[in-house]
Design a protein around this motif. Structure first.
Motif, mmCIF file in Angstrom:
data_model
loop_
_atom_site.group_PDB
_atom_site.id
_atom_site.type_symbol
_atom_site.label_atom_id
_atom_site.label_comp_id
_atom_site.label_asym_id
_atom_site.label_seq_id
_atom_site.Cartn_x
_atom_site.Cartn_y
_atom_site.Cartn_z
ATOM 1 N N ARG A 194 7.599 -16.925 3.248
ATOM 2 C CA ARG A 194 7.359 -15.478 3.243
ATOM 3 C C ARG A 194 5.871 -15.198 2.994
ATOM 4 N N ASN A 195 5.383 -14.127 3.630
ATOM 5 C CA ASN A 195 4.002 -13.708 3.429
ATOM 6 C C ASN A 195 3.749 -13.399 1.949
ATOM 7 N N PHE A 196 2.673 -13.931 1.421
ATOM 8 C CA PHE A 196 2.338 -13.758 0.007
ATOM 9 C C PHE A 196 1.687 -12.382 -0.189
ATOM 10 N N LEU A 197 2.516 -11.356 -0.224
ATOM 11 C CA LEU A 197 2.030 -9.981 -0.308
ATOM 12 C C LEU A 197 1.252 -9.739 -1.597
ATOM 13 N N ARG A 198 0.176 -8.962 -1.484
ATOM 14 C CA ARG A 198 -0.631 -8.603 -2.650
ATOM 15 C C ARG A 198 -0.607 -7.103 -2.943
ATOM 16 N N HIS A 199 0.002 -6.317 -2.050
ATOM 17 C CA HIS A 199 -0.029 -4.865 -2.200
ATOM 18 C C HIS A 199 1.379 -4.284 -2.083
ATOM 19 N N ASP A 200 1.628 -3.210 -2.820
ATOM 20 C CA ASP A 200 2.893 -2.490 -2.700
ATOM 21 C C ASP A 200 2.658 -1.252 -1.841
ATOM 22 N N GLY A 201 3.134 -0.092 -2.230
ATOM 23 C CA GLY A 201 2.992 1.097 -1.405
ATOM 24 C C GLY A 201 1.603 1.707 -1.485
ATOM 25 N N LEU A 202 1.223 2.411 -0.433
ATOM 26 C CA LEU A 202 -0.020 3.189 -0.481
ATOM 27 C C LEU A 202 0.182 4.486 -1.251
ATOM 28 N N ASP B 37 1.391 -2.636 5.120
ATOM 29 C CA ASP B 37 2.800 -2.863 5.429
ATOM 30 C C ASP B 37 3.615 -1.616 5.080
ATOM 31 N N LYS B 38 3.969 -1.429 3.805
ATOM 32 C CA LYS B 38 4.854 -0.341 3.385
ATOM 33 C C LYS B 38 4.014 0.845 2.894
ATOM 34 N N ALA B 39 3.865 1.845 3.751
ATOM 35 C CA ALA B 39 2.932 2.923 3.451
ATOM 36 C C ALA B 39 3.451 3.905 2.415
ATOM 37 N N MET B 40 4.653 4.466 2.614
ATOM 38 C CA MET B 40 5.083 5.583 1.773
ATOM 39 C C MET B 40 6.593 5.571 1.587
ATOM 40 N N LEU B 41 7.011 5.513 0.337
ATOM 41 C CA LEU B 41 8.419 5.581 -0.024
ATOM 42 C C LEU B 41 8.676 6.883 -0.764
ATOM 43 N N ILE B 42 9.666 7.627 -0.330
ATOM 44 C CA ILE B 42 10.072 8.854 -1.008
ATOM 45 C C ILE B 42 11.499 8.640 -1.488
#
Length: 448
Positions: A260-268, A289-294
């Motif tokens: 899996r990609n070693f992600l370093r960022h969560d939502g913007l 990747d994951k811009a905006m979660l409501i």
């Protein structure tokens, strides 16, 4: 029902696209084009400006004025992390205007010395040791536990002390001119009311210590800690002319561990935990990747009646998913521009999840050839989407009918009426006109 062959689904989708191109969506001609924005006056004070009376959900009730009433003693110009922390005052509710001049790096100590991941690591944490300890081939599918996981948590806590910055009620946080940048920080508006964030570039909320989370039935994934801007239980928030991205450390350049990609960022920008009455305007969300979660999760029923959000004149550029993804929220999405990534991964733009009520008007999508109209939309337990005036590569389309035609037999069809009509908004321009205006005017440094 037996799923139709893919070729038949494509044919149905193509027919829906053709029909959409022959006639504009209902209401498309009723909108009055807004006049082009005029250049701001040279003496304009963004810190004292307030949200207009009809500008989205954040205008509801008492409206959103931020720190505009601050006295002179609570107007700050900050150039370092230490100055910013002092001005924020631990998230106090004293009215304040904080002007960010130049670039502030949250990963610095109190003397301004740059900190990197090695400076935060403690108790023997090392990535190589962590990977060796919890490799699924030897560790199995259990949740990581033991010395390296304990060390990771302790190291992460040290970074969090630096980069998590609380923004309190009655605060305006605004960039100065074209160069206000906050780098490496996670701005958190938690249980606060009446906040304005404007004219700022928010860049690279980089997590030094992602956690491995096994997933029953799947590979698992890497979980990161920091949203660039997190509205958590906040009310009356206006986000305007903000640029948010991973600039400096794009996730697609990170290595792969455990498949899996070693992600370093969560939502913007995440809007969760019952946050309510939010307007996001003229902002740019890019290269992420994951811009905006409501909304938090399908089971968080306390979000019902909240998560009322307006998104207008924003650009989502090279965003993989969540632009936005909505649970429970009553969201008005109009006059936004989407530029779908031409290379790499793309999953969807609009996520219709549990009890969401999205009204999407006159949005423009610019897409490479391998992305189809039906790919723009994805549903998880969603039931309806109201849309009109959508334009895809210059052609008017009906997102719902194409999505239903393409996915018939494998997913539940979406209805076309979410049961409400937005009233708090300015003129709704045509998708084409709005896309041109957004390309010129969205993002930090373009507000005044």
């Amino acid at each position: 029902m037996t799923p139709r062959p893919r070729a038949a689904r494509r044919a149905a989708a193509a027919l829906a696209l053709l029909l959409g191109s022959l006639a504009l969506q209902p209401g498309a001609e009723a909108a009055t084009p807004a006049p082009a924005a005029q250049p701001p006056a040279a003496d304009r004070d963004l810190g004292r400006e307030v949200l207009a009376a009809d500008d989205g959900w954040a205008a509801e009730g008492t409206g959103t004025t931020g720190g505009s009433a601050a006295d002179d003693a609570h107007v700050f110009t900050v150039r370092t992390r230490a100055q910013l922390v002092a001005a924020l005052d631990g998230g106090s509710s004293v009215p304040k205007i904080i002007r960010v001049a130049g670039t502030i790096d949250a990963n610095t100590d109190d003397r301004g010395r740059r900190l990197d991941c090695d400076d935060y690591a403690t108790d023997g944490y090392a990535l190589d040791a962590y990977l060796a300890a919890y490799d699924p081939r030897t560790w199995g599918g259990a949740k990581p536990a033991g010395p390296q996981e304990d060390a990771r948590k302790a190291s992460a806590a040290r970074q969090a002390e630096r980069v998590e910055l609380l923004v309190g009620s009655h605060t305006t946080l605004v960039g100065v001119g074209r160069n206000g940048v906050l780098k490496g920080a996670s701005l958190q508006v938690k249980d606060a009311d009446n906040v304005i964030v404007r004219n700022l570039e928010l860049r690279d909320a980089y997590d030094c210590f992602p956690a491995w989370q096994p997933n029953t039935g799947g590979l698992g994934d890497w979980k990161t800690a920091y949203d660039t801007l997190w509205l958590r239980g906040a009310t009356h928030v206006w986000v305007d002319h903000v640029t948010a991205s991973d600039k400096g450390h794009p996730d697609d350049r990170e290595p792969t561990y455990f498949g899996r990609n070693f992600l370093r960022h969560d939502g913007l920008l995440d809007i969760t935990n019952g946050a309510d009455l939010v307007t996001v305007s003229w902002s740019r969300f890019a290269d992420h990747d994951k811009a905006m979660l409501i909304g938090n999760g399908d089971g968080v029923t306390t979000d019902r009646g909240k998560l009322r959000v307006t998104l207008h004149h924003n650009e989502f550029h090279s965003v993989v998913q969540r632009a936005p993804r909505v649970r429970f929220g009553q969201v008005h999405l109009y006059n936004n521009r989407y530029v779908i990534p031409g290379e790499g991964d793309y999953r969807y733009s609009l996520g219709v999840s549990t009890e969401s009520r999205i009204v999407a008007e006159n949005n423009s999508f610019e897409s490479p050839g391998h992305v189809e109209v039906a790919d723009l939309l994805k549903s998880w337990n969603g039931s309806a989407l109201t849309q009109r005036g959508t334009v895809f590569n210059g052609f008017p389309v009906d997102l719902v009918s194409i999505y239903n035609a393409y996915n018939s037999g494998s997913e539940t069809d979406l209805a076309t009426d979410t049961g409400w009509t937005p009233t708090l908004h300015g003129p709704v321009d045509s998708a084409e006109r709005a896309a041109a205006d957004v390309a010129r005017g969205a993002g930090a440094g373009r507000a005044g």
